[in-house]
Design an enzyme around this catalytic site. Structure first.
Site, mmCIF file in Angstrom:
data_model
loop_
_atom_site.group_PDB
_atom_site.id
_atom_site.type_symbol
_atom_site.label_atom_id
_atom_site.label_comp_id
_atom_site.label_asym_id
_atom_site.label_seq_id
_atom_site.Cartn_x
_atom_site.Cartn_y
_atom_site.Cartn_z
ATOM 1 N N THR A 142 -5.112 10.102 0.472
ATOM 2 C CA THR A 142 -6.474 9.886 0.963
ATOM 3 C C THR A 142 -6.759 10.857 2.090
ATOM 4 O O THR A 142 -5.836 11.446 2.667
ATOM 5 C CB THR A 142 -6.638 8.458 1.537
ATOM 6 O OG1 THR A 142 -5.676 8.284 2.574
ATOM 7 C CG2 THR A 142 -6.471 7.396 0.474
ATOM 8 N N HIS A 156 0.795 -1.240 0.000
ATOM 9 C CA HIS A 156 0.000 0.000 0.000
ATOM 10 C C HIS A 156 0.827 1.291 0.000
ATOM 11 O O HIS A 156 0.305 2.357 -0.313
ATOM 12 C CB HIS A 156 -0.926 -0.001 1.219
ATOM 13 C CG HIS A 156 -2.285 0.575 0.969
ATOM 14 N ND1 HIS A 156 -2.507 1.610 0.098
ATOM 15 C CD2 HIS A 156 -3.500 0.264 1.471
ATOM 16 C CE1 HIS A 156 -3.799 1.906 0.097
ATOM 17 N NE2 HIS A 156 -4.422 1.098 0.907
ATOM 18 N N TYR A 195 -13.757 4.936 10.566
ATOM 19 C CA TYR A 195 -12.917 5.529 9.502
ATOM 20 C C TYR A 195 -13.466 5.082 8.162
ATOM 21 O O TYR A 195 -13.725 3.900 7.961
ATOM 22 C CB TYR A 195 -11.511 4.983 9.716
ATOM 23 C CG TYR A 195 -10.413 5.385 8.748
ATOM 24 C CD1 TYR A 195 -9.310 6.094 9.193
ATOM 25 C CD2 TYR A 195 -10.435 5.002 7.409
ATOM 26 C CE1 TYR A 195 -8.256 6.418 8.337
ATOM 27 C CE2 TYR A 195 -9.388 5.329 6.546
ATOM 28 C CZ TYR A 195 -8.300 6.039 7.019
ATOM 29 O OH TYR A 195 -7.259 6.358 6.168
HETATM 30 O O1 BUJ Z 1 -7.311 5.105 4.015
HETATM 31 C C1 BUJ Z 1 -6.293 4.958 3.348
HETATM 32 O O2 BUJ Z 1 -5.408 5.805 3.287
HETATM 33 C C2 BUJ Z 1 -6.119 3.716 2.566
HETATM 34 C C3 BUJ Z 1 -7.110 2.607 2.873
HETATM 35 C C4 BUJ Z 1 -6.706 1.908 4.170
HETATM 36 N N1 BUJ Z 1 -7.716 1.017 4.762
HETATM 37 C C5 BUJ Z 1 -7.916 -0.200 3.939
HETATM 38 C C6 BUJ Z 1 -7.202 0.589 6.077
HETATM 39 C C7 BUJ Z 1 -9.031 1.667 4.951
HETATM 40 N N2 BUJ Z 1 -7.065 1.682 1.775
HETATM 41 C C8 BUJ Z 1 -8.101 1.446 0.985
HETATM 42 O O3 BUJ Z 1 -9.169 1.941 1.213
HETATM 43 C C9 BUJ Z 1 -7.912 0.517 -0.202
HETATM 44 C C10 BUJ Z 1 -8.798 -0.673 -0.042
HETATM 45 C C11 BUJ Z 1 -8.934 -1.498 -1.274
HETATM 46 C C12 BUJ Z 1 -9.882 -2.649 -1.072
HETATM 47 C C13 BUJ Z 1 -11.297 -2.164 -0.956
HETATM 48 C C14 BUJ Z 1 -12.273 -3.273 -0.748
HETATM 49 C C15 BUJ Z 1 -13.684 -2.867 -1.041
HETATM 50 C C16 BUJ Z 1 -14.558 -4.067 -1.182
HETATM 51 C C17 BUJ Z 1 -15.732 -3.867 -2.056
HETATM 52 C C18 BUJ Z 1 -16.514 -5.108 -2.423
HETATM 53 C C19 BUJ Z 1 -17.244 -5.780 -1.308
HETATM 54 C C20 BUJ Z 1 -18.361 -6.623 -1.810
HETATM 55 C C21 BUJ Z 1 -18.775 -7.665 -0.798
HETATM 56 C C22 BUJ Z 1 -19.847 -8.556 -1.302
HETATM 57 C C23 BUJ Z 1 -20.215 -9.643 -0.332
#
Ligand code: BUJ
Length: 651
Positions: free
Chosen positions: A493, A367, A480
């Site tokens: 972000t 990341h 968050y």
């Molecule tokens: O916040 C940040 O700076 C980066 C974040 C860190 N954190 C993950 C801790 C929140 N990073 C991201 O947000 C990237 C995440 C990428 C993966 C996202 C997954 C979303 C899933 C969607 C589909 C779900 C469907 C479920 C169906 C049953």
């Protein structure tokens, strides 16, 4: 033949220039954009530095629901003093620093530092995954066919990026402009110093593309106390992992021709046959270690004569993991994509394309170098390209194998390295065994219904989580939601804080005062929460949150060696940043699932999406029973919300 020779040949057989150009694009690129990839970089707007008073105000608004009156008064005093005293000084310095560094954003370096100085293992703590939908044509989903097609499409993406043929990311408020040739030709002619303004004139917002430079040929290198990012664009080889063995072979020639797809297929078949059993000491486990331990062992690896091999891993275009796993359901799939067995992943690689035995594909990414927007774009393009223009067809027979193209990397491991691998393997196993992954689906409503109700789908999901946590823990907990600030140069972000006084009141009403409020009153509360959440979302996307600003001030203070300002020592500040509900959402027709680990031992990682007619999330946590209970309560909350939206009182 090389591009020149190939084009020449096509000319001699009488093909027109436009057909030649199309053929060339098909073979080597995902597309050829009219507007060059980096056309907007120079004129992107800069990430604004919020006014300190605004950040203090927003900080206090986020703190309020988490604290009782006395605690709040104390935190308010500390924050106001910070705003007038040491905070003001730091802020002035940050403003000065920002003015002198117009080529970047105020958050870029501190955010790299945050990731690269973290000493926890990257696996589970940082690396997320995104898995792809199957190829709609069933027969294309066998492991080798899918892997070959996705590798070819990925290299086409790389070629497009390098040649500036990749379309720049643009957020179109009115998507009709994305189809307009006139618009694109007009924009292309604008000098890069003003191109952003041209797009802005039609309400289109180009996004920062700087992260893409580290998508390929990149790796995170463990170093004592602070890791480094490494990129070597000269790398033309692919790294393939199978049963813990490492293979490399060139997928590009020096002028950018992609190795013939059937040759790639032949190499992959060879690898599958060659790597029949696990090595005694699977090196990959080291990348699951805490970073200082790994940094020390890497040094030993270098000293033991493995420099060339490590260099080949680090500079490979990317890592392809041919897994020996066939996940039976989405939970198993998530485990596989998030951490797998550990021996078949190089978690430090900027990204790994994972293909399971049954042809399911996903991407696990490191990341620090970049965020979800860049990885999702890559996933979208390779999914689209590999399904619409597959490089090979099922049952196509590869040419006779030229095994010499493919090199298996053999490592020299002394006793000390071997015991480090064993220790890493045990730790990895222990941690993974504790992690639960649970899917959740709510089929009674989705985006379409909520939009008709004039509500923000995202706000409703977040509110449901708030009500749920209140029901489960009997209190408000820190939450968050990740929000991209890629609309700005070197933006990363910002945090949306989904917890507010409004969600607290609403949660309280839904859990503790179910019969006290009329349906109209409850409905009104949902409306207010939705409006407020929309505002927070917009503010965050425009760089007007408070989290990154305070983070940068803290970073500045630490890097100057100043005594830590009271604000950051306040237990309320620590509590706000002990994120129990860590959430992130994305939506794409290419994506099947996504997920990430919790960021604290007692927290949950929630990847979610509000689909057209349903709500889904993929959740992770180390406290299995609590996670199960959370999802039981989430269903309850969503049912409650539906009752209210349909005019039924809570019973
Ligand atoms: O916040 C940040 O700076 C980066 C974040 C860190 N954190 C993950 C801790 C929140 N990073 C991201 O947000 C990237 C995440 C990428 C993966 C996202 C997954 C979303 C899933 C969607 C589909 C779900 C469907 C479920 C169906 C049953």
């Amino acid at each position: 033949p090389g591009p020149v020779g190939r084009r020449g040949y096509w000319r001699t057989v009488g093909l027109t220039e436009s057909i030649i150009s199309e053929l060339d694009t098909d073979h080597h690129f995902v597309h050829r954009s009219t507007i060059p990839t980096m056309h907007f970089q120079d004129s992107l707007p800069r990430l604004p530095l919020p006014k300190l008073e605004d950040s203090v105000k927003r900080y206090l608004a986020a703190q309020k629901p988490l604290l009782d009156d006395d605690q709040y008064r104390n935190t308010e005093r500390i924050a106001r003093e910070f705003g007038k005293g040491v905070g003001r000084k730091l802020h002035r310095e940050l403003v000065e620093f920002d003015k002198k560094n117009k080529h970047t954003s105020y958050i870029s370096d501190p955010w790299f530092d945050m990731y690269l100085c973290a000493r926890d293992p990257v696996v589970l703590n940082f690396n997320p995954f995104i898995s792809l939908n199957p190829d709609p044509k069933e027969a294309y989903n066998s492991q080798v066919v899918r892997a070959t097609n996705l590798v070819v499409s990925s290299i086409k993406f790389l070629n497009s990026l390098k040649n500036e043929f990749l379309r720049p990311d643009i957020y179109y408020v009115n998507p009709k402009w994305s189809q307009s040739r006139l618009f694109k030709n007009f924009i292309r002619l604008l000098p890069t110093s003003v191109s952003w303004y041209g797009a802005y004139m039609v309400n289109a917002y180009p996004l920062d593309m700087s992260q893409y430079k580290r998508l390929f040929n990149s790796s995170r290198i463990p170093k004592l106390n602070k890791d480094e990012l490494f990129t070597d664009e000269r790398g033309r080889h692919l790294l393939v992992m199978r049963n813990g063995h490492f293979y490399v072979f060139d997928v590009l020639d020096p002028i950018g021709n992609i190795l013939h797809p059937s040759e790639i297929q032949a190499q992959l078949i060879y690898i599958l046959q060659d790597a029949d059993c696990l090595p005694e000491f699977p090196l990959c486990y080291l990348t699951t270690e805490d970073r200082n331990t790994w940094a020390a062992v890497r040094q030993q690896l270098l000293e033991a004569g493995n420099e060339d091999n490590l260099q080949k891993i680090d500079s490979a275009v990317f890592c392809l993991c041919l897994d020996n796993i066939s996940p039976k359901n989405d939970t198993e799939l998530s485990h596989c994509m998030l951490h797998g067995h550990g021996f078949n992943r190089w978690f430090d690689k900027s990204f790994s394309l994972i293909i399971t035995s049954d042809g399911t594909a996903g991407v696990n990414f490191e990341h620090s170098w970049g965020d979800g927007v860049a990885v999702l774009r890559f996933v979208n393009e390779v999914y689209r390209n590999s399904t619409r223009h597959p490089a090979i067809v099922p049952h196509s027979s590869p040419p006779a194998l030229s095994a010499t193209r493919c090199e298996r990397l053999e490592f020299k491991l002394n006793d000390s390295i071997q015991s480090a691998i064993n220790a890493a393997r045990m730790k990895f196993k222990e941690t993974n065994e504790k992690l639960s992954v649970r899917m959740f689906e709510f089929r009674k409503f989705g985006k379409e219904f909520l939009v008709k109700q004039k509500l923000s789908p995202d706000a409703v999901f977040q509110l449901a989580c708030q009500i749920t946590a209140y029901r489960q823990f009997g209190k408000i907990i820190s939450s968050y939601e990740a929000c991209s600030t890629a609309a700005f140069k070197h933006g990363r972000t910002e945090t949306i804080r989904p917890t507010s006084i409004l969600t607290k009141q609403c949660s309280h009403a839904f859990v503790e005062e179910r019969s006290k409020h009329s349906v109209a009153e409850l409905r009104n509360m949902i409306d207010e929460c939705s409006k407020y959440h929309r505002r927070l979302q917009l503010e965050a996307a425009l760089g007007r949150g408070f989290d990154r600003h305070l983070f940068a001030l803290k970073h500045l203070s630490v890097s100057r060696g100043d005594p830590m300002p009271e604000l950051f020592l306040d237990s309320a500040y620590q509590k706000l940043n002990h994120i129990i509900l860590s959430t992130s959402t994305l939506h794409s027709p290419a994506v099947h699932l996504g997920g990430f680990g919790p960021v604290v031992p007692d927290g949950f990682g929630i990847g979610y999406n509000v689909f057209d007619t349903w709500v889904g999330c993929n959740t992770t946590g180390y406290l299995n029973r609590e996670l199960q209970e959370f999802l039981r309560c989430l269903e309850y909350s969503l049912n409650d919300i539906l009752d209210v939206l349909e005019g039924r009182p809570l019973v």
